[in-house]
Scaffold this motif. Structure first.
Motif, PDB file in Angstrom:
ATOM      1  N   GLN A   1      -5.812  -6.517  15.932  1.00  0.00           N
ATOM      2  CA  GLN A   1      -7.121  -6.188  15.210  1.00  0.00           C
ATOM      3  C   GLN A   1      -6.851  -6.447  13.954  1.00  0.00           C
ATOM      4  OE1 GLN A   1      -8.526  -2.236  16.198  1.00  0.00           O
ATOM      5  NE2 GLN A   1     -10.501  -2.510  15.137  1.00  0.00           N
ATOM      6  N   SER A   2      -5.759  -5.890  13.346  1.00  0.00           N
ATOM      7  CA  SER A   2      -5.410  -6.086  12.002  1.00  0.00           C
ATOM      8  C   SER A   2      -5.494  -7.499  11.445  1.00  0.00           C
ATOM      9  CB  SER A   2      -3.972  -5.361  11.576  1.00  0.00           C
ATOM     10  OG  SER A   2      -4.070  -4.095  11.808  1.00  0.00           O
ATOM     11  N   TRP A   3      -4.856  -8.370  12.357  1.00  0.00           N
ATOM     12  CA  TRP A   3      -4.549  -9.812  11.912  1.00  0.00           C
ATOM     13  C   TRP A   3      -6.019 -10.601  11.872  1.00  0.00           C
ATOM     14  CZ3 TRP A   3      -1.006 -12.360   9.916  1.00  0.00           C
ATOM     15  CH2 TRP A   3      -1.284 -13.906   9.718  1.00  0.00           C
ATOM     16  N   GLU A   4      -6.962  -9.924  12.990  1.00  0.00           N
ATOM     17  CA  GLU A   4      -8.389 -10.651  12.820  1.00  0.00           C
ATOM     18  C   GLU A   4      -9.172 -10.188  11.599  1.00  0.00           C
ATOM     19  OE1 GLU A   4      -9.765  -9.483  16.751  1.00  0.00           O
ATOM     20  OE2 GLU A   4      -8.765 -11.432  17.708  1.00  0.00           O
TER      21      GLU A   4
ATOM     22  N   LYS B   1       0.945  -5.458   1.191  1.00  0.00           N
ATOM     23  CA  LYS B   1       1.014  -5.089   2.400  1.00  0.00           C
ATOM     24  C   LYS B   1       0.292  -3.971   3.014  1.00  0.00           C
ATOM     25  CE  LYS B   1       5.832  -6.355   1.161  1.00  0.00           C
ATOM     26  NZ  LYS B   1       5.850  -5.830  -0.191  1.00  0.00           N
ATOM     27  N   LEU B   2      -0.259  -4.268   4.257  1.00  0.00           N
ATOM     28  CA  LEU B   2      -0.950  -3.551   5.140  1.00  0.00           C
ATOM     29  C   LEU B   2      -0.150  -2.378   5.531  1.00  0.00           C
ATOM     30  CD1 LEU B   2      -3.908  -3.031   6.305  1.00  0.00           C
ATOM     31  CD2 LEU B   2      -3.002  -3.920   8.287  1.00  0.00           C
ATOM     32  N   ALA B   3      -0.324  -1.004   5.168  1.00  0.00           N
ATOM     33  CA  ALA B   3       0.427   0.131   5.752  1.00  0.00           C
ATOM     34  C   ALA B   3       0.360   0.303   7.154  1.00  0.00           C
ATOM     35  CB  ALA B   3       0.036   1.374   5.002  1.00  0.00           C
ATOM     36  N   PRO B   4       1.458   0.714   7.646  1.00  0.00           N
ATOM     37  CA  PRO B   4       1.589   0.894   9.097  1.00  0.00           C
ATOM     38  C   PRO B   4       0.268   1.686   9.622  1.00  0.00           C
ATOM     39  CG  PRO B   4       3.613   0.975   8.464  1.00  0.00           C
ATOM     40  CD  PRO B   4       2.573   1.003   7.233  1.00  0.00           C
ATOM     41  N   GLY B   5       0.121   3.035   8.786  1.00  0.00           N
ATOM     42  CA  GLY B   5      -1.084   3.862   9.127  1.00  0.00           C
ATOM     43  C   GLY B   5      -2.472   3.163   8.975  1.00  0.00           C
ATOM     44  N   ASN B   6      -2.683   2.169   8.356  1.00  0.00           N
ATOM     45  CA  ASN B   6      -3.778   1.420   8.323  1.00  0.00           C
ATOM     46  C   ASN B   6      -4.153   0.369   9.200  1.00  0.00           C
ATOM     47  OD1 ASN B   6      -4.510   3.222   6.096  1.00  0.00           O
ATOM     48  ND2 ASN B   6      -3.776   1.951   4.459  1.00  0.00           N
ATOM     49  N   GLN B   7      -3.317   0.040  10.088  1.00  0.00           N
ATOM     50  CA  GLN B   7      -3.365  -0.959  11.285  1.00  0.00           C
ATOM     51  C   GLN B   7      -4.725  -0.615  11.851  1.00  0.00           C
ATOM     52  OE1 GLN B   7      -1.544  -3.558  12.142  1.00  0.00           O
ATOM     53  NE2 GLN B   7       0.481  -3.045  12.218  1.00  0.00           N
TER      54      GLN B   7
ATOM     55  N   SER C   1      -9.117  -0.481   3.759  1.00  0.00           N
ATOM     56  CA  SER C   1      -7.652  -0.251   3.050  1.00  0.00           C
ATOM     57  C   SER C   1      -7.388  -1.356   2.318  1.00  0.00           C
ATOM     58  CB  SER C   1      -6.510   0.021   4.096  1.00  0.00           C
ATOM     59  OG  SER C   1      -6.087  -1.116   4.520  1.00  0.00           O
ATOM     60  N   ILE C   2      -7.743  -2.706   2.770  1.00  0.00           N
ATOM     61  CA  ILE C   2      -7.615  -3.784   1.780  1.00  0.00           C
ATOM     62  C   ILE C   2      -8.429  -3.875   0.881  1.00  0.00           C
ATOM     63  CG2 ILE C   2      -7.543  -6.468   1.935  1.00  0.00           C
ATOM     64  CD1 ILE C   2      -6.682  -6.039   4.931  1.00  0.00           C
ATOM     65  N   GLN C   3      -9.616  -3.546   1.002  1.00  0.00           N
ATOM     66  CA  GLN C   3     -10.781  -3.361   0.014  1.00  0.00           C
ATOM     67  C   GLN C   3     -10.287  -2.605  -1.202  1.00  0.00           C
ATOM     68  OE1 GLN C   3     -13.566  -5.494  -0.658  1.00  0.00           O
ATOM     69  NE2 GLN C   3     -13.363  -4.194  -2.677  1.00  0.00           N
ATOM     70  N   LYS C   4      -9.634  -1.505  -0.782  1.00  0.00           N
ATOM     71  CA  LYS C   4      -8.939  -0.170  -1.664  1.00  0.00           C
ATOM     72  C   LYS C   4      -7.817  -1.222  -2.547  1.00  0.00           C
ATOM     73  CE  LYS C   4      -8.299   3.567  -3.677  1.00  0.00           C
ATOM     74  NZ  LYS C   4      -9.505   4.131  -4.915  1.00  0.00           N
TER      75      LYS C   4
ATOM     76  N   GLN D   1       0.682  -1.281   0.049  1.00  0.00           N
ATOM     77  CA  GLN D   1       0.096  -0.081   0.047  1.00  0.00           C
ATOM     78  C   GLN D   1       0.913   1.429   0.062  1.00  0.00           C
ATOM     79  OE1 GLN D   1      -2.528  -0.632   3.495  1.00  0.00           O
ATOM     80  NE2 GLN D   1      -3.961  -1.686   2.311  1.00  0.00           N
ATOM     81  N   ILE D   2       2.021   1.349   0.876  1.00  0.00           N
ATOM     82  CA  ILE D   2       2.674   2.477   0.928  1.00  0.00           C
ATOM     83  C   ILE D   2       3.592   2.757  -0.176  1.00  0.00           C
ATOM     84  CG2 ILE D   2       2.845   2.426   3.411  1.00  0.00           C
ATOM     85  CD1 ILE D   2       5.643   1.498   3.214  1.00  0.00           C
ATOM     86  N   TYR D   3       3.535   1.699  -1.186  1.00  0.00           N
ATOM     87  CA  TYR D   3       4.738   2.094  -2.364  1.00  0.00           C
ATOM     88  C   TYR D   3       3.743   2.740  -3.411  1.00  0.00           C
ATOM     89  CZ  TYR D   3       7.117  -2.248  -1.145  1.00  0.00           C
ATOM     90  OH  TYR D   3       7.891  -3.155  -0.249  1.00  0.00           O
ATOM     91  N   GLY D   4       2.349   2.902  -3.345  1.00  0.00           N
ATOM     92  CA  GLY D   4       1.501   3.930  -4.192  1.00  0.00           C
ATOM     93  C   GLY D   4       1.608   3.369  -5.626  1.00  0.00           C
TER      94      GLY D   4
END
Length: 287
Positions: free
Chosen positions: A129-132, A78-84, A91-94, A47-50
């Motif tokens: 929470q992110s993992w769940e 990968k899930l961005a740190p700010g999207n935890q 964010s994953i749907q995006k 995600q953070i690579y843009g």
């Protein structure tokens, strides 16, 4: 650790993929075209690579050119740190929308911390929470496998204490000058695939690795380039690699690492060459 009853997920992931960190969206079509032509079937993004949207668009255009379908390509994001935490699912749907795909082959938590707050006491709760959330999307088939990146043994121990799905991968910095062999062995013991990023030393350490006398001598022995030797060294340990390049000749050259069978003694000789030189992010401070 008692893992009885845990869901062990296995997906067919190639040992060598195309890394896209710092690859601009404008360079994605050319890079993917060269990679698919050379035989790559694995693309790593985040995600953070843009550049997820550029990858999705390029694949729609390039797959027909090579008589390939989405099912022939393995994609990691990968899930961005700010999207935890609470925003992880959106964010994953995006990411799915950006990649123009109904599923992602492997989705991983990019960093054990949230944003730059490495010492935040909320990190553990946000990770959980992110993992769940990822487990739920995995069950729905949107994430075919789930894993982590930059997790140390203590982060993995915490995760294994509550996870229903064993993490498929831990993606970490690993190269001749920085060998986390205790972590590698821990992952093997737990059934987690260990994946190397910055296998060629990343920008900061690349020159040092390219000029390491032991590495140069072995590359000459096998009549291959130093980058191919470094990639083959990891692959011969059953550690997957993600070399990044936007240059067609480098992309083609790197792919040759899959063909190199090294003498175990040569692999071992470089395992004794650890300089403890870390060139990328340091997760040790993340609580």
């Amino acid at each position: 650790m008692n893992t009885k009853g845990r869901d062990y997920v296995r997906v067919n992931m190639p040992l060598l993929g195309l890394g896209t960190w710092q690859v601009r969206s404008s360079d994605i079509p050319g890079s993917l075209d060269a990679a698919l032509s050379a035989g790559y079937r694995f693309i790593d993004t985040a995600q953070i690579y843009g550049n997820e949207a550029a990858i999705g668009k390029a694949l729609k255009e390039l797959l027909p050119k090579y008589n390939l379908s989405r099912e022939n390509i393995f994609i990691t994001s990968k899930l961005a740190p700010g999207n935890q935490g609470s925003v992880a699912e959106d964010s994953i749907q995006k990411s799915l929308e950006n990649l123009q795909s109904d599923y992602i082959d492997l989705f991983i938590i990019h960093w054990p911390g949230s944003s730059n707050r490495s010492e935040s006491p909320k990190n553990a709760a946000l990770r959980r929470q992110s993992w769940e959330t990822m487990e739920k999307l995995h069950e729905q088939g949107k994430l075919r496998a789930i894993g982590v990146s930059n997790y140390l043994e203590r982060h993995l121990e915490e995760l294994l204490s509550h996870t229903k799905v064993l993490p498929a991968v831990d993606q970490c910095e690993y190269h001749v000058h920085y060998q986390t062999n205790d972590l590698v062995n821990y992952c093997k013991d737990k059934g987690i695939h260990f994946q190397s990023y910055s296998t060629l030393g990343s920008p900061d350490g690349r020159k040092k690795l390219m000029n390491d006398p032991k590495v140069v001598t072995l590359a000459e022995k096998y009549k291959i380039s130093v980058p191919v030797l470094l990639l083959a060294w990891a692959i011969n340990q059953e550690i997957s690699v993600l070399p990044r390049s936007t240059k067609k000749d480098h992309i083609e050259e790197n792919f040759k690492a899959l063909q190199i069978q090294m003498d175990p003694a040569d692999v071992q000789s470089l395992l004794s060459n650890d300089a403890k030189s870390k060139y990328c992010w340091e997760p040790n401070s993340v609580v």
